[in-house]
Scaffold this motif. Structure first.
Motif, PDB file in Angstrom:
ATOM      1  N   ASN A 150       2.757  -1.342  -5.306  1.00  7.34           N
ATOM      2  CA  ASN A 150       4.207  -1.224  -5.150  1.00  7.34           C
ATOM      3  C   ASN A 150       4.456  -0.600  -3.772  1.00  7.34           C
ATOM      4  O   ASN A 150       4.432   0.619  -3.606  1.00  7.34           O
ATOM      5  CB  ASN A 150       4.807  -0.346  -6.249  1.00  7.34           C
ATOM      6  CG  ASN A 150       6.336  -0.340  -6.221  1.00  7.34           C
ATOM      7  OD1 ASN A 150       6.946  -0.355  -5.155  1.00  7.34           O
ATOM      8  ND2 ASN A 150       6.949  -0.309  -7.396  1.00  7.34           N
ATOM      9  N   GLU A 153       7.538   1.901  -3.373  1.00  4.06           N
ATOM     10  CA  GLU A 153       7.363   3.167  -4.085  1.00  4.06           C
ATOM     11  C   GLU A 153       6.261   4.015  -3.465  1.00  4.06           C
ATOM     12  O   GLU A 153       6.453   5.205  -3.168  1.00  4.06           O
ATOM     13  CB  GLU A 153       7.048   2.887  -5.554  1.00  4.06           C
ATOM     14  CG  GLU A 153       6.933   4.126  -6.418  1.00  4.06           C
ATOM     15  CD  GLU A 153       6.685   3.791  -7.880  1.00  4.06           C
ATOM     16  OE1 GLU A 153       5.582   4.111  -8.382  1.00  4.06           O
ATOM     17  OE2 GLU A 153       7.577   3.188  -8.500  1.00  4.06           O
ATOM     18  N   GLU A 154       5.097   3.408  -3.241  1.00  2.00           N
ATOM     19  CA  GLU A 154       3.974   4.170  -2.693  1.00  2.00           C
ATOM     20  C   GLU A 154       4.184   4.497  -1.214  1.00  2.00           C
ATOM     21  O   GLU A 154       3.815   5.579  -0.748  1.00  2.00           O
ATOM     22  CB  GLU A 154       2.664   3.402  -2.893  1.00  2.00           C
ATOM     23  CG  GLU A 154       2.292   3.227  -4.362  1.00  2.00           C
ATOM     24  CD  GLU A 154       0.856   2.749  -4.550  1.00  2.00           C
ATOM     25  OE1 GLU A 154       0.007   3.057  -3.682  1.00  2.00           O
ATOM     26  OE2 GLU A 154       0.604   2.063  -5.561  1.00  2.00           O
TER      27      GLU A 154
END
Length: 260
Positions: A150, A153-154
């Motif tokens: 992701n 997100e990361e």
């Protein structure tokens, strides 16, 4: 109120609003830049580039991220060269100034632009990841399968971690395809989202992925927006020169916009 003529360009999906500021002074504040880049209420772009006169070089490139901050942009630099040619600066070799210093570029008959990037003399190892500056700061994370990552997100978590929260950093996730090819996805600071491609990011990723012990390297790079290539000479584990970012830079459309 100010009426501006703009030109939209993209380099492997990394898109920019280009403005010719050589004959009229263009001063944009952060709110205006954000509004221009807004994809629902503005023109829509990852950044804004203003072409300016330079006393000794062919032009100067002012690059602004979507949030109004300034940095070097590799894909933006390639698009600025195509834009300069479109605006009548006709050279076999372009010399221009960006925020990280002077650059050289050439345009192939195919339309690919070869942009010389700054030399790199330091790569910092952070556990199994890497940090380096290729005109903008980049964090490189090598992964086995990018489809399982992701990126937003990361990438956002690393960019806003304690070490990088204040200055920010671009976060690149890099998957090896073979000895000379990589797949790169990037979370960009300033845009604060994943972009289809990041020129300084794929340059940083390519240096980390160098396949020769010494000497000439060429890395083919896959991005969400298309194909790029990075060529460079590897001097040692942390030193690289003659770094060239190579790829397409394409005109999309021209328009006018009134700025409040």
């Amino acid at each position: 109120m100010q009426l501006i003529t703009f030109y939209k360009y993209q380099g492997t999906g990394n898109d920019f609003v280009m403005i010719d500021g050589r004959t009229q002074e263009i001063k944009l504040n952060s709110e205006q830049i954000h509004n221009i880049c807004n994809r629902r209420f503005g023109i829509g772009a990852d950044g804004v580039i203003i072409l300016k006169n330079h006393p000794k070089l062919d032009f100067e490139m002012d690059y602004y991220n979507a949030d109004g901050s300034q940095s070097m942009c590799g894909n933006g630099g390639r698009c600025a060269v195509q834009f300069a040619k479109h605006m009548g600066i006709l050279k076999n070799e372009f010399h221009f100034l960006a925020i990280d210093g002077e650059h050289i570029a050439t345009i192939e008959d195919s339309g690919w632009v070869h942009l010389k990037m700054k030399d790199v003399y330091s790569i910092k190892s952070i556990n199994n990841d890497y940090e380096l500056n290729t005109g903008s700061p980049h964090y490189i994370k090598l992964v086995a399968n990018l489809d399982n990552i992701n990126v937003v997100e990361e990438g956002r978590a690393i960019r806003n971690s304690e070490a990088y929260e204040q200055e920010g950093i671009n976060v690149n996730f890099v998957q090896t395809i073979n000895d000379t090819s990589i797949f790169v996805r990037t979370y960009e600071r300033g845009v604060e989202d994943e972009t289809f491609s990041c020129g300084t990011g794929v340059t940083a990723a390519s240096l980390v992925s160098a396949h020769n012990d010494r000497g000439f390297n060429r890395i083919e790079v896959e991005t969400l927006g298309g194909k790029l290539a990075v060529e460079f000479d590897r001097i040692n584990e942390e030193a690289f020169n003659n770094i060239w970012l190579c790829g397409p830079a394409t005109f999309v459309f021209k328009g006018e916009k009134t700025l409040a």
